[in-house]
Design a protein around this motif. Structure first.
Motif, PDB file in Angstrom:
ATOM      1  N   ILE A 182       0.836  -1.199   0.000  1.00  0.00           N
ATOM      2  CA  ILE A 182       0.000   0.000   0.000  1.00  0.00           C
ATOM      3  C   ILE A 182       0.868   1.245   0.000  1.00  0.00           C
ATOM      4  O   ILE A 182       0.608   2.212  -0.707  1.00  0.00           O
ATOM      5  N   GLY A 183       1.943   1.245   0.795  1.00  0.00           N
ATOM      6  CA  GLY A 183       2.838   2.391   0.833  1.00  0.00           C
ATOM      7  C   GLY A 183       3.494   2.649  -0.504  1.00  0.00           C
ATOM      8  O   GLY A 183       3.623   3.789  -0.934  1.00  0.00           O
ATOM      9  N   ARG A 184       3.889   1.593  -1.193  1.00  0.00           N
ATOM     10  CA  ARG A 184       4.518   1.718  -2.511  1.00  0.00           C
ATOM     11  C   ARG A 184       3.537   2.305  -3.518  1.00  0.00           C
ATOM     12  O   ARG A 184       3.871   3.182  -4.302  1.00  0.00           O
ATOM     13  N   GLU A 185       2.320   1.816  -3.472  1.00  0.00           N
ATOM     14  CA  GLU A 185       1.289   2.282  -4.397  1.00  0.00           C
ATOM     15  C   GLU A 185       1.005   3.768  -4.189  1.00  0.00           C
ATOM     16  O   GLU A 185       0.904   4.532  -5.151  1.00  0.00           O
TER      17      GLU A 185
ATOM     18  N   HIS B  27       4.121  -8.224 -16.774  1.00  0.00           N
ATOM     19  CA  HIS B  27       4.348  -7.743 -15.404  1.00  0.00           C
ATOM     20  C   HIS B  27       3.560  -6.467 -15.155  1.00  0.00           C
ATOM     21  O   HIS B  27       2.989  -6.263 -14.071  1.00  0.00           O
ATOM     22  N   MET B  28       3.495  -5.592 -16.154  1.00  0.00           N
ATOM     23  CA  MET B  28       2.728  -4.349 -16.023  1.00  0.00           C
ATOM     24  C   MET B  28       1.249  -4.653 -15.821  1.00  0.00           C
ATOM     25  O   MET B  28       0.581  -4.053 -14.966  1.00  0.00           O
ATOM     26  N   GLU B  29       0.739  -5.590 -16.605  1.00  0.00           N
ATOM     27  CA  GLU B  29      -0.665  -5.988 -16.482  1.00  0.00           C
ATOM     28  C   GLU B  29      -0.952  -6.559 -15.090  1.00  0.00           C
ATOM     29  O   GLU B  29      -1.967  -6.238 -14.458  1.00  0.00           O
ATOM     30  N   GLU B  30      -0.035  -7.367 -14.598  1.00  0.00           N
ATOM     31  CA  GLU B  30      -0.181  -7.969 -13.265  1.00  0.00           C
ATOM     32  C   GLU B  30      -0.185  -6.908 -12.175  1.00  0.00           C
ATOM     33  O   GLU B  30      -1.007  -6.938 -11.248  1.00  0.00           O
ATOM     34  N   LYS B  31       0.731  -5.958 -12.277  1.00  0.00           N
ATOM     35  CA  LYS B  31       0.835  -4.908 -11.262  1.00  0.00           C
ATOM     36  C   LYS B  31      -0.383  -3.993 -11.269  1.00  0.00           C
ATOM     37  O   LYS B  31      -0.861  -3.555 -10.215  1.00  0.00           O
TER      38      LYS B  31
ATOM     39  N   TYR C 160      -2.876  -3.076  -8.079  1.00  0.00           N
ATOM     40  CA  TYR C 160      -2.874  -1.719  -7.528  1.00  0.00           C
ATOM     41  C   TYR C 160      -4.163  -0.980  -7.906  1.00  0.00           C
ATOM     42  O   TYR C 160      -4.177  -0.146  -8.801  1.00  0.00           O
ATOM     43  N   PRO C 161      -5.293  -1.255  -7.245  1.00  0.00           N
ATOM     44  CA  PRO C 161      -6.556  -0.583  -7.596  1.00  0.00           C
ATOM     45  C   PRO C 161      -6.520   0.930  -7.393  1.00  0.00           C
ATOM     46  O   PRO C 161      -7.117   1.679  -8.175  1.00  0.00           O
ATOM     47  N   ARG C 162      -5.832   1.380  -6.352  1.00  0.00           N
ATOM     48  CA  ARG C 162      -5.742   2.826  -6.104  1.00  0.00           C
ATOM     49  C   ARG C 162      -4.975   3.506  -7.237  1.00  0.00           C
ATOM     50  O   ARG C 162      -5.339   4.599  -7.671  1.00  0.00           O
TER      51      ARG C 162
END
Length: 204
Positions: free
Chosen positions: A6-9, A58-62, A66-68
């Motif tokens: 969450i912090g990373r996002e 990987h982009m699609e997965e991330k 990351y909904p926010r």
């Protein structure tokens, strides 16, 4: 682990909020591209760079994780193949325009910085990075029979002991030597330049 994610996002979202993408809010730019706007596309690839996403998969997965961030990007259900198609159609001049705006903003924020202590003052480091490209797909970057490449000629500005940023980048094919880029990268006479022997001696 969840708290770290969450912090990373949130950190990525904060960085994106500072990105000067206002020039890409025009609907005419994205006529026919309703699902993925140019502004969102650029911000996705900045996110990928910040979070070290290594591939379209990987982009699609991330993005799913990351909904926010997806809300910040104003996107839903974007696939790796969509990203690939859209980035191939993106004019590189638009990315260069964003880079120039970011550099201008950083220069304004660091305008009072005096460089390095002990009489060194303003310091710029000049070097290039060569990137090998696929042989069959990139014959416009031909070097030899089995080698195609491009270069990024970069000037890193050191404005204080703790602050450094690239303030100029010149893209070229791999055939352009470091010495040929020096006239465009070595400009200011009140700056100490650091470079390797591939660059010629020059007085500014």
């Amino acid at each position: 682990m969840n708290n770290k994610s969450i912090g990373r996002e949130m950190l990525i979202c904060q960085c994106l909020s500072l990105l000067p993408t206002e020039d890409f809010d025009c609907p005419l730019i994205d006529y026919g591209n309703y699902k993925l706007s140019t502004k969102s596309l650029l911000r996705i690839f900045v996110s990928a760079q910040l979070d070290k996403w290594s591939s379209y998969a990987h982009m699609e997965e991330k993005l799913r994780a990351y909904p926010r961030l997806c809300k910040e990007l104003d996107i839903k259900d974007i696939s790796g193949s969509q990203l690939s198609r859209r980035i191939n159609d993106l004019p590189t001049e638009w990315v260069q325009k964003i880079f120039a705006k970011v550099v201008q903003k950083i220069k304004q924020l660091t305008d009072t910085c005096k460089g390095l202590p002990s009489g060194i003052g303003k310091l710029s480091i000049v070097d290039s990075t060569e990137i090998k490209l696929p042989e069959r797909l990139c014959d416009w970057a031909y070097i030899s029979k089995d080698y195609n490449s491009v270069k990024m000629h970069t000037r890193l500005s050191v404005v204080s002991p703790n602050v450094a940023f690239p303030d100029k980048i010149l893209p070229s094919t791999g055939t352009v030597s470091d010495s040929e880029s020096s006239d465009a990268l070595i400009e200011e006479n009140d700056t100490t330049y650091v470079m390797d022997r591939a660059y010629p001696s020059k007085r500014t």
